[in-house]
Design an enzyme around this catalytic site. Structure first.
Site, mmCIF file in Angstrom:
data_model
loop_
_atom_site.group_PDB
_atom_site.id
_atom_site.type_symbol
_atom_site.label_atom_id
_atom_site.label_comp_id
_atom_site.label_asym_id
_atom_site.label_seq_id
_atom_site.Cartn_x
_atom_site.Cartn_y
_atom_site.Cartn_z
ATOM 1 N N LEU A 199 0.863 -1.183 0.000
ATOM 2 C CA LEU A 199 0.000 0.000 0.000
ATOM 3 C C LEU A 199 0.897 1.229 0.000
ATOM 4 C CD1 LEU A 199 -2.535 -1.096 2.812
ATOM 5 C CD2 LEU A 199 -2.425 -1.819 0.407
ATOM 6 N N GLY A 200 0.870 1.983 -1.109
ATOM 7 C CA GLY A 200 1.680 3.198 -1.185
ATOM 8 C C GLY A 200 2.903 2.999 -2.058
ATOM 9 N N ASN A 237 8.349 7.455 -1.791
ATOM 10 C CA ASN A 237 9.790 7.279 -1.674
ATOM 11 C C ASN A 237 10.195 5.873 -1.226
ATOM 12 O OD1 ASN A 237 12.060 8.666 -2.062
ATOM 13 N ND2 ASN A 237 11.948 9.903 -0.199
ATOM 14 N N ALA A 272 8.226 2.726 -3.268
ATOM 15 C CA ALA A 272 8.795 2.419 -4.580
ATOM 16 C C ALA A 272 10.075 1.595 -4.432
ATOM 17 C CB ALA A 272 9.087 3.709 -5.342
ATOM 18 N N GLU A 274 9.719 -1.536 12.145
ATOM 19 C CA GLU A 274 11.098 -1.050 12.302
ATOM 20 C C GLU A 274 11.299 0.269 11.573
ATOM 21 O OE1 GLU A 274 14.053 -0.668 13.961
ATOM 22 O OE2 GLU A 274 14.057 -2.856 14.065
ATOM 23 N N LYS A 285 8.033 8.976 17.450
ATOM 24 C CA LYS A 285 9.008 7.892 17.589
ATOM 25 C C LYS A 285 9.305 7.603 19.053
ATOM 26 C CE LYS A 285 10.968 9.176 13.110
ATOM 27 N NZ LYS A 285 11.988 10.004 12.425
#
Lengths: 459, 459
Positions: free
Chosen positions: A27-28, A31, A34, A145, A221
């Site tokens: 999904l997507g 950057n 791909a 991760e 984060k």
């Protein structure tokens, strides 16, 4: 899933029909997405050897099939029907970002017992507990991760390698944009605005840099990593957050003169509140510009690199260092999660996620022990230092170092010299430090207060 | 094993009978073993929450029950009957070291389907493949984070986090004793002998320091980590190994003058031998004293600390840093393996180990591309440099930098001045470098050759 070539779906080619395959939905296609697609298409055979079944990218869900892409990918893989893609897959990789529709799609996959890999820090820092619960209920896993510190393996080491230790504190440079800006300010003397402009020119900062420079990205984060480190569940709202927009070239220079460097640190640390029978363990989560001694391992982290420093009861001090962003590095983290999850699936047995059994409450800044640096502009006459020192003492804060610098006399006002006093305190409760600073700010002899910043020190 | 309280064995106390327990056998009660025992006894409740079953230390097998111990442990736990202890346990922790009886005992546990945690680098670097095969055949696992770089999580990140990437090179400071010695030489100018004596006084080096200073300890770790990184199986004998006994204070000082520091590096790197259709991927494994530029992240690893630097195709450059030895830090690594293995066992499903499918052959030094630094003592007259340069050129080795230093003239021999020429080469095949050095050594104009050392550089 152990051997999807035994399912009704025909394998796509004769050569692949002899080895089991696992069907991957992506999904997507930004950057990172791909790059993940490129790796899956290029390295399928080698990855198959590692997994025990060949990963097959069955489709890439995007909003607009005709958008331009940085990496050339087969057009027939693209689809706008994410749900159908998820339903057709054995494992789902979510790299779209944002809360919705990412959350609904991830839950769709998890509820069907399919492992999910995600790099969606905003979602995990807001709804992580719900996603983990869904994964556990379905006997599968969600791995992320890539959501913390890009390529650096930190989530898994924290989950597995440190699972037999007691973490005391996690300090991290978890945002490459702000580290690049602060490093530029430190090494070239640039102002914040100039360093930001340079970061934007080089593609390290976005046109709207708010999420980075205000610390929001790092705060997500910290919430995620703090939860894993302390076996408790936290959200973005549990993190006290200050960005770097207020850090001046003077602050950086003053820090440098004292042997320090200013970094935007994400911190999650165990704090004991109350005493004796009333003592309760809590966890403070914060993102704050912080002065670090130059000899601290984190002080040597330059440019857009990230690093996470962990203090554990038995392991001592550990540091994990690497690229904190970028398509290929972040894709490496995604691929590690994917291969690990698939190896488990192929071998059989349910996924294993973090535990949140400890339930240590998040706490505000009051009880945190830290130290402050601050610079005061005062009249250059005897008695001023004694007066200021007594205010520190009244609030139970002791001074670690004081450096005085006489400023050149203003020719218009002869005889009225001024001095700059730069204090670094010993560690004290944050609440006491804040009260001390407020009291000092009100003093008649204090003409100006500058460069107020937290310090991580060994004192 | 999911719930051993359902087995015939009675739980040892009423309070423990309500939660499932897992029975842990410990082999060895040395530095690390004693710390593991202490943690298991102290933190059983917390560890139980993380695992989903409470770990119960059922015994510690030792050679002599009455030996003095550094940590006070209940005497009734000690036994000399390791086999009976193994047979009675759900999981076995081996911390005895040496090949036998450790190997036979580990195989006994694995063959019975029991997960094994080991810190035995010598054994794993010699018989790792056999142990992994036994684990896989029995559907269980052998874990050994503690065998490489002490407390630093590197085995598991390499196994899991980097499992979707292609590792190009691993560079590690994997022995704390030699790093302490070299760091002392670098920071104080001490000789090797003095730095070794200091390390022995502080307990960083053993009375017989051979295994450390000759690089054998690091070589075992390189064999283990290289195998995981390149999905191939290597042994100690595959590692080209040079220690630091020949590194002099002059070498360290010369390196310092050129902006370098000497470290004992363990290296595992992908090497392509042959060209075109004949090209074959191999892996070079070596432990060699190496000059590193001061700006390299590994150059900042001081004292007895360890660090592992990984270059991967997508992740880029990563570094893992921490204490490389010591009872409690190494015990932290053991406990991480133990908790992770037990969580998997409790959740159900077989263990998952490294894959050795790639089978990349280990190769000697000839094809490795590296560069050399060397210092020559020559007569101080014109033409010498040209003569020496032509020998480099004849062997296809190009010079990166040359620094000339005129030495004070010997008053007894006026007019016969000498000069010191310090060369650093560009990267070239090791075989060509070795031939170049031999040819230069034979030259009439070369009065002495010193400080021959490999360099890791970006050139």
């Amino acid at each position: 899933m152990t051997n999807s070539s035994q399912s009704q779906r025909p394998a796509s080619s004769a050569s692949e029909s002899s080895v089991p395959t696992v069907r991957v939905a992506l999904l997507g296609a930004g950057n990172v997405g791909a790059e993940v697609a490129r790796i899956l298409l290029t390295d399928a055979v080698e990855l198959g050897e590692r997994i025990g079944a060949r990963p097959k990218l069955i489709g890439i869900a995007v909003r607009d099939v005709d958008s331009p892409r940085t990496v050339t990918l087969p057009l027939e893989l693209f689809t706008t029907d994410a749900d159908a893609l998820i339903d057709d897959a054995d494992v789902v990789v979510e790299l779209t970002g944002g809360i919705e529709p990412a959350k609904t799609r991830i839950l769709r996959a998890l509820n069907a017992g399919k492992p999910v890999i995600s790099g969606n820090k905003a979602l995990l820092a807001q709804h992580g507990e719900q996603l983990h619960a869904a994964a556990e209920a379905a006997g599968t896993s969600i791995s992320y991760e890539a959501a913390v510190a890009g390529a650096i393996p930190i989530v898994r080491p924290m989950l597995d390698s440190l699972s037999g230790d007691k973490v005391k504190r996690v300090l991290g440079i978890m945002n490459g944009t702000t580290n690049y800006i602060l490093d530029q300010m430190d090494t070239t003397g640039a102002s914040f605005d100039d360093a930001l402009a340079e970061a934007q020119r080089l593609g390290y900062a976005e046109a709207d840099p708010t999420a980075d420079v205000e610390g929001h990205d790092a705060a997500s984060k910290v919430a995620i990593l703090g939860g894993i480190a302390f076996h408790s569940s936290y959200t973005f709202d549990d993190v006290y957050c200050r960005g770097i927009t207020g850090v001046t070239a003077e602050d950086v220079e003053a820090a440098r003169r004292s042997g320090f460097v200013i970094k935007l640190l994400g911190v999650a640390e165990r704090v004991t509140e109350g005493e004796g029978d009333q003592a309760q363990e809590k966890v403070n989560l914060r993102v704050v510009p912080t002065m670090l001694p130059r000899k601290h391992p984190l002080a040597g982290v330059h440019g857009a690199f990230n690093a996470v420093f962990v203090e554990a009861e038995n392991a001592g001090e550990l540091m994990f260092y690497g690229p904190g962003a970028g398509g290929a590095p972040t894709a490496s983290a995604v691929m590690g999660d994917l291969v690990a999850a698939l190896r488990r699936s192929v071998a059989g047995g349910p996924g294993v996620g973090p535990t949140f059994h400890a339930g240590l409450p998040a706490t505000g800044m009051d009880g945190v022990k830290t130290s402050f640096a601050l610079t005061l502009l005062c009249p250059d006459r005897t008695g001023v230092l004694a007066e200021i020192s007594s205010v520190f003492a009244e609030h139970g804060v002791s001074i670690s170092t004081m450096q005085q610098r006489d400023l050149p006399e203003d020719p218009a006002h002869p005889g009225q010299g001024q001095a700059e006093l730069r204090f670094v305190t010993h560690r004290a409760r944050n609440a006491d430090l804040v009260r001390t600073v407020e009291a000092i700010r009100q003093m008649d002899v204090v003409l100006d207060m500058r460069g107020l910043i937290r310090v991580e020190n060994d004192n």
